[in-house]
Write a protein that holds these residues in place. Structure first.
Motif, PDB file in Angstrom:
ATOM      1  N   ARG A 218     -10.798  49.270 -45.221  1.00  0.00           N
ATOM      2  CA  ARG A 218     -11.311  49.615 -46.560  1.00  0.00           C
ATOM      3  C   ARG A 218     -11.095  51.092 -46.864  1.00  0.00           C
ATOM      4  O   ARG A 218     -11.145  51.509 -48.028  1.00  0.00           O
ATOM      5  CB  ARG A 218     -12.801  49.278 -46.648  1.00  0.00           C
ATOM      6  N   ALA A 219     -10.865  51.881 -45.819  1.00  0.00           N
ATOM      7  CA  ALA A 219     -10.569  53.305 -46.043  1.00  0.00           C
ATOM      8  C   ALA A 219      -9.279  53.492 -46.817  1.00  0.00           C
ATOM      9  O   ALA A 219      -9.041  54.552 -47.398  1.00  0.00           O
ATOM     10  CB  ALA A 219     -10.482  54.027 -44.698  1.00  0.00           C
ATOM     11  N   ASP A 297     -20.976  52.234 -44.484  1.00  0.00           N
ATOM     12  CA  ASP A 297     -20.307  53.342 -45.161  1.00  0.00           C
ATOM     13  C   ASP A 297     -19.231  54.004 -44.309  1.00  0.00           C
ATOM     14  O   ASP A 297     -18.551  54.937 -44.768  1.00  0.00           O
ATOM     15  CB  ASP A 297     -21.332  54.414 -45.571  1.00  0.00           C
ATOM     16  N   PHE A 298     -19.046  53.545 -43.060  1.00  0.00           N
ATOM     17  CA  PHE A 298     -18.061  54.178 -42.192  1.00  0.00           C
ATOM     18  C   PHE A 298     -16.667  54.232 -42.814  1.00  0.00           C
ATOM     19  O   PHE A 298     -16.009  55.277 -42.785  1.00  0.00           O
ATOM     20  CB  PHE A 298     -18.003  53.458 -40.845  1.00  0.00           C
ATOM     21  N   PRO A 299     -16.148  53.131 -43.386  1.00  0.00           N
ATOM     22  CA  PRO A 299     -14.809  53.199 -43.985  1.00  0.00           C
ATOM     23  C   PRO A 299     -14.716  54.227 -45.114  1.00  0.00           C
ATOM     24  O   PRO A 299     -13.691  54.892 -45.270  1.00  0.00           O
ATOM     25  CB  PRO A 299     -14.572  51.779 -44.506  1.00  0.00           C
ATOM     26  N   ALA A 300     -15.802  54.362 -45.882  1.00  0.00           N
ATOM     27  CA  ALA A 300     -15.794  55.323 -46.981  1.00  0.00           C
ATOM     28  C   ALA A 300     -15.735  56.752 -46.446  1.00  0.00           C
ATOM     29  O   ALA A 300     -15.039  57.610 -47.000  1.00  0.00           O
ATOM     30  CB  ALA A 300     -17.029  55.122 -47.855  1.00  0.00           C
ATOM     31  N   PHE A 301     -16.457  57.017 -45.365  1.00  0.00           N
ATOM     32  CA  PHE A 301     -16.379  58.347 -44.754  1.00  0.00           C
ATOM     33  C   PHE A 301     -15.002  58.584 -44.157  1.00  0.00           C
ATOM     34  O   PHE A 301     -14.457  59.698 -44.246  1.00  0.00           O
ATOM     35  CB  PHE A 301     -17.470  58.511 -43.698  1.00  0.00           C
ATOM     36  N   LEU A 302     -14.419  57.546 -43.558  1.00  0.00           N
ATOM     37  CA  LEU A 302     -13.062  57.679 -43.026  1.00  0.00           C
ATOM     38  C   LEU A 302     -12.078  58.045 -44.128  1.00  0.00           C
ATOM     39  O   LEU A 302     -11.176  58.858 -43.925  1.00  0.00           O
ATOM     40  CB  LEU A 302     -12.622  56.374 -42.360  1.00  0.00           C
ATOM     41  N   LYS A 303     -12.255  57.436 -45.296  1.00  0.00           N
ATOM     42  CA  LYS A 303     -11.340  57.711 -46.403  1.00  0.00           C
ATOM     43  C   LYS A 303     -11.386  59.183 -46.783  1.00  0.00           C
ATOM     44  O   LYS A 303     -10.379  59.761 -47.239  1.00  0.00           O
ATOM     45  CB  LYS A 303     -11.692  56.836 -47.608  1.00  0.00           C
TER      46      LYS A 303
END
Length: 348
Positions: A218-219, A297-303
């Motif tokens: 999702r990132a 929210d991990f993927p969003a932070f990765l992005k």
């Protein structure tokens, strides 16, 4: 022939898949505190099986100390709680003996007590002939006394590296040997962890870590919104996702990066473990300790990270274990820079 061979291999793979079984996982931490190899595995098996994740068992003194170690308060929650399809959490009452890492007898007695408690929990859920899966080096007594259809010990870390002294190290290694001998199958996340265990068990298998591409991918999605906590940082953002602890963060290395490139933002996202003094970064204003964030929210932070790092010191822990975050970074499409730990060497 190629097509029929692929069909045959797919059928064989389907036949080997585990479906409709009952599994019990011993968790290294409370559910949701950290994302561990065990919690990932439990979620994966819950897609086609019934899974019970067991939070750490011990004395009330030990569990309070662990909560302080994780810098969070223990909360009163149900003994058994369903948290997903086919997935339950079991929170055993803290009636065990303290000192399980210091005295063999405490470890053995607690294993016997937990085996009895687990039989009750499994019965309440209607589990039949469950598979028992443990990442805990001191779970030999439990493996011996719980009537599992199959028992598995999976080594995630070189626990002896955290020993306080030579006597404590010898005890940890002895307990790990007993756990290996008590298990039907032994696994390890790296060859470095597996090799010494082969002296104690004929079935030791290396199974590296992994991450779910559909989740961390999702990132890469245009629809994923980068959280403001990281979006507001000046670019480029050098990111670290995972527990911020004193064994896996090379403070001097981060200082060197931050001071060499003051125009970079270094973002540390994850639980700050007890024993890690975040004030060590006070003189580096471009190091941002963002603290724990919801797993969703991990993927969003990765992005929001331009490059992801594994600034591991080279010690017995990092030179033998795998790096779960490396797979998460790659599944999120991030470039990764690391010190030469096993996962980085293997995936370079």
């Amino acid at each position: 022939r190629g097509g029929s061979m692929q069909t045959s291999m797919a059928a064989e793979s389907q036949d080997l898949a585990l479906h409709g079984a009952d599994l019990i996982f011993l968790g290294p931490a409370e559910w949701g505190v950290i994302e561990s190899v065990t919690s990932y595995t439990a979620r994966g098996f819950a897609k086609g099986n019934r899974v019970l994740y067991v939070e750490p068992f011990g004395s009330s003194i030990t569990l309070r100390r662990m909560s302080r170690f994780l810098e969070r308060e223990r909360q009163a929650r149900p003994t058994i709680e369903q948290v997903g399809d086919n997935l339950w959490i079991y929170r055993p009452r803290p009636i065990g003996l303290p000192g399980i890492t210091r005295w063999r007898i405490a470890s053995d007695i607690n294993g016997i007590i937990l085996a009895r408690m687990l039989r009750g929990a499994a019965s309440r859920l209607g589990f039949r002939d469950p598979i028992l899966w443990s990442p805990l080096y001191n779970s030999a007594a439990l493996l011996r006394h719980f009537p599992a259809a199959l028992s598995i010990f999976e080594s995630h870390d070189f626990d002896a590296a955290q020993a306080r002294d030579a006597a404590h190290r010898a005890l940890i290694l002895a307990l790990e040997e007993e756990t290996c001998r008590a298990a039907d199958i032994v696994m390890a996340v790296t060859e470095e962890l597996a090799e010494p265990l082969r002296a104690f068990h004929p079935q030791v298998h290396v199974v590296n870590c992994a991450a779910a591409p559909d989740f961390f991918g999702r990132a890469l999605s245009p629809e994923t919104i980068v959280p403001d906590a990281i979006a507001r940082l000046p670019k480029p953002v050098i990111g670290y996702l995972g527990g911020v602890d004193p064994w896996k963060i090379d403070i001097a290395l981060l200082h060197h990066i931050a001071r060499s490139h003051p125009e970079w933002s270094i973002a540390l996202v994850g639980y700050v473990w007890f024993g890690f003094d975040r004030s060590v970064f006070a003189d580096c204003p471009n190091i941002h300790v963002l603290g724990p964030q919801p797993y969703a929210d991990f993927p969003a932070f990765l992005k929001g990270m331009d490059v992801c790092i594994m600034p591991f010191p080279l010690n017995e822990t990092t030179l033998r274990g795998d790096a779960l975050k490396c797979y998460e970074y790659l599944a999120g499409g991030r470039p990764v820079v690391s010190t030469p730990v096993p996962a980085a060497r293997r995936l370079s």
